[in-house]
Write an enzyme that holds these catalytic residues in place. Structure first.
Site, PDB file in Angstrom:
ATOM      1  N   GLY A  51     -64.845 -57.993 -42.525  1.00  0.00           N
ATOM      2  CA  GLY A  51     -65.003 -57.516 -41.144  1.00  0.00           C
ATOM      3  C   GLY A  51     -64.676 -56.055 -40.963  1.00  0.00           C
ATOM      4  CB  THR A 109     -72.637 -55.440 -44.021  1.00  0.00           C
ATOM      5  OG1 THR A 109     -71.892 -56.418 -44.726  1.00  0.00           O
ATOM      6  CG2 THR A 109     -74.098 -55.784 -44.066  1.00  0.00           C
ATOM      7  CG  HIS A 162     -36.568 -71.766 -28.253  1.00  0.00           C
ATOM      8  ND1 HIS A 162     -35.845 -72.462 -29.201  1.00  0.00           N
ATOM      9  CD2 HIS A 162     -37.511 -71.074 -28.953  1.00  0.00           C
ATOM     10  CE1 HIS A 162     -36.318 -72.207 -30.398  1.00  0.00           C
ATOM     11  NE2 HIS A 162     -37.355 -71.365 -30.274  1.00  0.00           N
ATOM     12  CD  GLU A 163     -40.759 -69.592 -27.008  1.00  0.00           C
ATOM     13  OE1 GLU A 163     -40.811 -68.519 -27.641  1.00  0.00           O
ATOM     14  OE2 GLU A 163     -40.884 -70.701 -27.559  1.00  0.00           O
ATOM     15  N   GLY A 170     -66.572 -53.470 -42.072  1.00  0.00           N
ATOM     16  CA  GLY A 170     -67.756 -52.618 -41.936  1.00  0.00           C
ATOM     17  C   GLY A 170     -68.433 -52.255 -43.243  1.00  0.00           C
ATOM     18  N   GLY A 185     -62.728 -54.244 -49.804  1.00  0.00           N
ATOM     19  CA  GLY A 185     -61.916 -54.230 -48.589  1.00  0.00           C
ATOM     20  C   GLY A 185     -61.937 -55.566 -47.879  1.00  0.00           C
TER      21      GLY A 185
END
Lengths: 336, 543
Positions: free
Chosen positions: B137, B141, B361-362, B139, B134
């Site tokens: 980060g 471990t 523009h945004e 999970g 997977g």
């Protein structure tokens, strides 16, 4: 259970090799003490093709090397003879370091059989050889630690004097008588008398004290020749060193140092003339320095005083003063 | 005759050993002979110097290794092997939030470990290896720790990269050591878990290189395979859990076969529900404003991993502390997400004219995105520069999507062109700010036509394989007329999208103007503010 499958073969092999090496070091000495004479003679013959004679006296082994044409017309040592001397020195060194005999000194006497009236006597301390081979001494210091003398055998001198006397007395055919007289002499008293004459060794056990006395005298001679300041003002005449045993206590070193002022300094750098006291300080600084350095280098402590006799004075300093001077704790002004 | 053959075979099999032993014996004999021929002083001198020589050799070797390791290998590092008692691992299944399916599979493993003896009695075989796959980060471990905790057996944790060294054989030796310890622990405690993180560094496909590259990795992997097989023979209850974020296809086939890594547990990024649980779990550890809508946060955190979510909460707590607040607010969480997603704000000096153009523009992007995008929500619009962009509109899918429809892709193009259209409509000219937008729009249109069969002609198939993937030689197989047609269709899509965008923005221009005003005033608009403005115009999304 987890079985340990590690192969122990290499570890065992290394262990065996180390054991073998250690055991191989436990072998007998190469030159046993009861075969010193044979060892020296055969080694020189076998490896250097030189015929020598040898004699062991107590802690000292002497080797006689007959070297033809030892000196040339201007009294320089012939290179071929010089090589022979070096080979013999190497041979005797090898014997004395690989033996179980208690040998502290070796002596090499080289003579031209055609002219035995002049001989080279070379004396060395066995520990110096070992220390040099183990890297404990520099080549220069090792060179300074040998006592080398080119001289007439005292026995020859004595024989000549007696012969002259017999001639004056007009006694003919006295050769046997003279020979008997010379050979009947008392044992030699100092290492200066070590010699080879009429196919006979005149040798004694060398003691560390007298060896050091002679070596120090040699060093003083060298200093008068090579020390820039001493050589500038003085010229050495006769320098002698001996060790005087004292039955009641420790013996003393006695150095007779005869030197003369140069008429004019050999060279003048600053144009300044040294005062008498300063010159005296210069001489004794060098003398005390040589004595203290040499005795400290040999860790020699079995003496009481060192006596310096010059033409003008006699100076005695104690062992403690010598050590303090060496350590810089006493100034020359306090000693003279 | 037979003994003669036996000797011959023995010599053939062991000739190297025999040669080495004979050579070593010969050298030793020569050394001893050489020593014995030396004069006693020189012999003793040589022997006396042996310890010194050995010391010097050892010292030189140490200096060499030290220099080599310092200069070329980044210093010394001990094998990072952490032995932890199972019951001392402070992570239980209750602490593993979400990933219900993975947890269920892991729980089965725990039960198998617990019932090891019973399983043996009925002839079953214990699981030897579990491969956790997977993205990073998620999970893996954590889950491995939880397995160790629940199974209550010792847990040896290490990173696969700590096995691999520059010297071939070191990795294999380390693997042996780890498994030796694991077997001892298993014997003493009834089982042991060996957790190897980032296993891909030793588990990718083995290969051959004339230069010897990868030999160390291969030998380490071989040793791992041997140890896992070895376990089976001796029947120690040692379970290897390996975690990787590399695709399964990258791993060596030998590792994946039954008897080695019997079980595979896929741990994917959390779903919306899991994200909500994760936010609740981590938020419970900090003081936060009760008005915060955790559901909204979970929606905003699409594609975020549990580690990301933990980081967001941690970062928000730091921001709140810095701002001297005694609880985490929505603003802190939003800022934390921005910081993680967009990088730190970097205010560039812009002229009022530039600023206004960026705002138009945004706003163009924003209005198109909000009004017509079928899958994405707008979470932020800003004219403060981030990561080199003068402004940006942050949007994310409302839910996890694993495929994009034609309509979504077309809308992506329209959204990309929104900025260009807005600039053109306002100023009748455009700026270099459209560069990245055009790249995106072009890339999407090109992929649609060339690879996904979404053009308007009857051309279907992935023509991309004749392009970069197939190389120039393969590209020459494509007819010029086909290329021309594909390119025309690409441009056609772009033009159509451009027209659509122009029509839309013309119609909604008053909303654009409103956003421009807001952006120039506030510089940044959050989800709620954006939603409220659209609401004013009766355009809000149905929730």
């Amino acid at each position: 259970m987890v079985k340990n499958t590690r192969n122990k073969g290499p570890a065992r092999f290394i262990f065996l090799v180390l054991c073998s090496l250690i055991i191989s070091g436990c072998g007998a000495p190469t030159y046993p003490k009861n075969k010193i004479y044979e060892s020296v003679v055969s080694l020189c013959k076998k490896e250097y093709r030189i015929d020598v004679d040898a004699k062991v006296t107590g802690n000292t082994v002497a080797v006689y090397l007959p070297a033809e044409n030892l000196f040339d017309a201007v009294f320089n040592i012939d290179p071929i003879a010089s090589k022979k001397i070096n080979d013999v020195i190497l041979g005797i060194s090898r014997v004395v370091i690989s033996t179980d005999a208690t040998l502290d000194f070796y002596v090499v006497i080289a003579q031209d059989p055609k002219m035995p009236e002049v001989e080279i006597v070379y004396i060395r301390y066995v520990d110096d050889v070992k220390r040099f081979l183990l890297g404990g001494l520099s080549r220069g210091e090792y060179g300074k630690r040998a006592v080398i003398a080119i001289k007439t055998p005292p026995q020859a001198e004595r024989e000549r004097i007696i012969k002259e006397l017999f001639d004056k007395l007009n006694i003919k055919d006295a050769d046997e008588l003279i020979k008997g007289y010379v050979e009947a002499e008392e044992p030699i008293s100092g290492i200066g008398e070590i010699s080879y004459w009429n196919k006979k060794f005149f040798i004694k056990e060398v003691s560390t004290s007298e060896f050091l006395a002679t070596q120090i005298a040699e060093r003083i001679k060298t200093a008068f020749r090579e020390d820039k300041d001493l050589n500038k003002w003085y010229e050495a005449k006769t320098i002698d060193g001996k060790f005087v045993e004292n039955p009641g206590g420790e013996g003393n070193f006695v150095f007779t140092v005869n030197f003369s002022d140069r008429v004019a300094p050999l060279y003048l750098e600053s144009g300044l003339e040294l005062g008498a006291q300063a010159k005296r300080a210069l001489v004794f600084t060098r003398l005390f320095g040589i004595v203290s350095e040499t005795l400290r280098a040999y860790r020699f402590k079995d003496f009481g005083n060192a006596e310096f006799i010059t033409a003008s004075e006699k100076k005695v300093i104690t062992k403690e003063e010598i050590w303090r001077f060496k350590e810089g704790k006493t100034k020359i002004e306090d000693l003279i | 005759m037979r003994s003669h053959k036996k000797i011959k075979i023995f010599f053939i099999e062991h000739w190297v050993k025999i040669l080495v032993i004979v050579g070593a014996l010969a050298v030793t004999a020569l050394a001893i002979w050489g020593l014995s021929t030396m004069e006693s002083f020189y012999r003793n001198m040589t022997l006396a110097s042996i310890p010194l020589q050995l010391l010097m050799v050892a010292l030189n070797a140490m200096i060499f290794v030290y220099m080599y390791m310092t200069v070329f290998r980044g210093g010394f590092s001990k094998l990072d092997k952490g032995l932890i008692k199972g019951d001392k691992v402070a992570v239980g299944f209750k602490d593993v939030v979400g990933m219900e399916e993975s947890k269920q599979e892991a729980w089965e493993v725990v039960e198998l470990i617990r019932d090891h003896r019973r399983l043996k009695q009925i002839g079953g075989k214990i699981v030897r290896g579990i491969l956790m796959l997977g993205p990073p980060g998620c999970g893996k471990t954590y889950l491995a720790k939880a397995i160790a905790n629940e199974a209550k057996i010792p847990f040896i944790s290490m990173s696969a990269s700590s096995f691999v060294e520059v010297f071939v054989g070191v990795g294999a030796s380390r693997v042996r050591k780890v498994f030796k310890q694991a077997r001892r622990l298993a014997e003493a405690n009834g089982g042991c878990i060996v957790f190897i993180d980032e296993v891909d560094s030793i588990a990718t496909r083995r290969g051959f290189s004339y230069l010897g590259g990868g030999m160390e990795k291969d030998s380490t992997q071989n040793q791992l395979l041997a140890e896992m097989d070895g376990l089976k023979e001796k029947d120690y209850n040692v379970i290897v859990i390996a975690a990787t974020n590399a695709p399964e296809t990258e791993l060596d086939e030998a590792l994946k076969r039954p008897g080695r890594f019997d079980r595979k547990i896929y741990i994917d990024k959390p779903s919306l529900e899991d994200r909500e649980k994760l936010f609740k779990y981590y938020m419970a550890k900090v003081k936060y404003d009760p008005l915060i809508d955790i559901g909204r946060l979970a929606r905003q955190a699409v594609y975020k991993t549990p580690a990301d979510i933990m980081n967001i909460v941690k970062e928000s707590a730091l921001i709140a502390t810095r701002n001297k607040r005694d609880m985490v607010t929505l603003k802190d969480l939003t800022e934390a997400i921005d910081r993680i997603d967009l990088g730190i704000k970097h205010r560039k000096f812009m002229t009022p004219g530039e600023k206004e153009m960026v705002a138009y523009h945004e706003s163009g992007h924003l209005v198109v995105l909000y009004l017509i995008h079928p899958t994405d929500d707008v979470f932020k619009a800003t004219i403060i520069s981030h990561k080199g962009a003068l402004g940006l509109v942050q949007h994310q899918p409302k839910e996890e999507l694993h495929t994009r429809s034609k309509e979504a892709l077309l809308t992506d193009i329209r959204v990309s062109l929104g900025g260009y259209v807005a600039e053109k409509m306002k100023y009748n000219t455009t700026s270099s700010g459209v560069s990245q937008d055009f790249k995106t729009a072009m890339a999407v249109a090109h992929t649609m036509v060339w690879s996904l069969g979404m053009g308007e002609s009857n051309l279907v198939g992935d023509y991309g394989i004749y392009g970069s993937e197939g190389g120039p030689a393969a590209a020459s197989f494509l007819a010029e007329s086909t290329k021309e047609q594909l390119n025309k269709e690409t441009q056609h899509i772009l033009q159509n999208c451009l027209k659509d965008t122009e029509v839309l923005l013309k119609k909604e221009w008053n909303i654009v103007e409103r956003f421009v005003k807001e952006l120039l005033g506030k510089e940044e608009l959050e989800y709620d503010e954006i939603d409220a403005i659209f609401k004013e115009y009766g355009k809000e999304h149905k929730k």
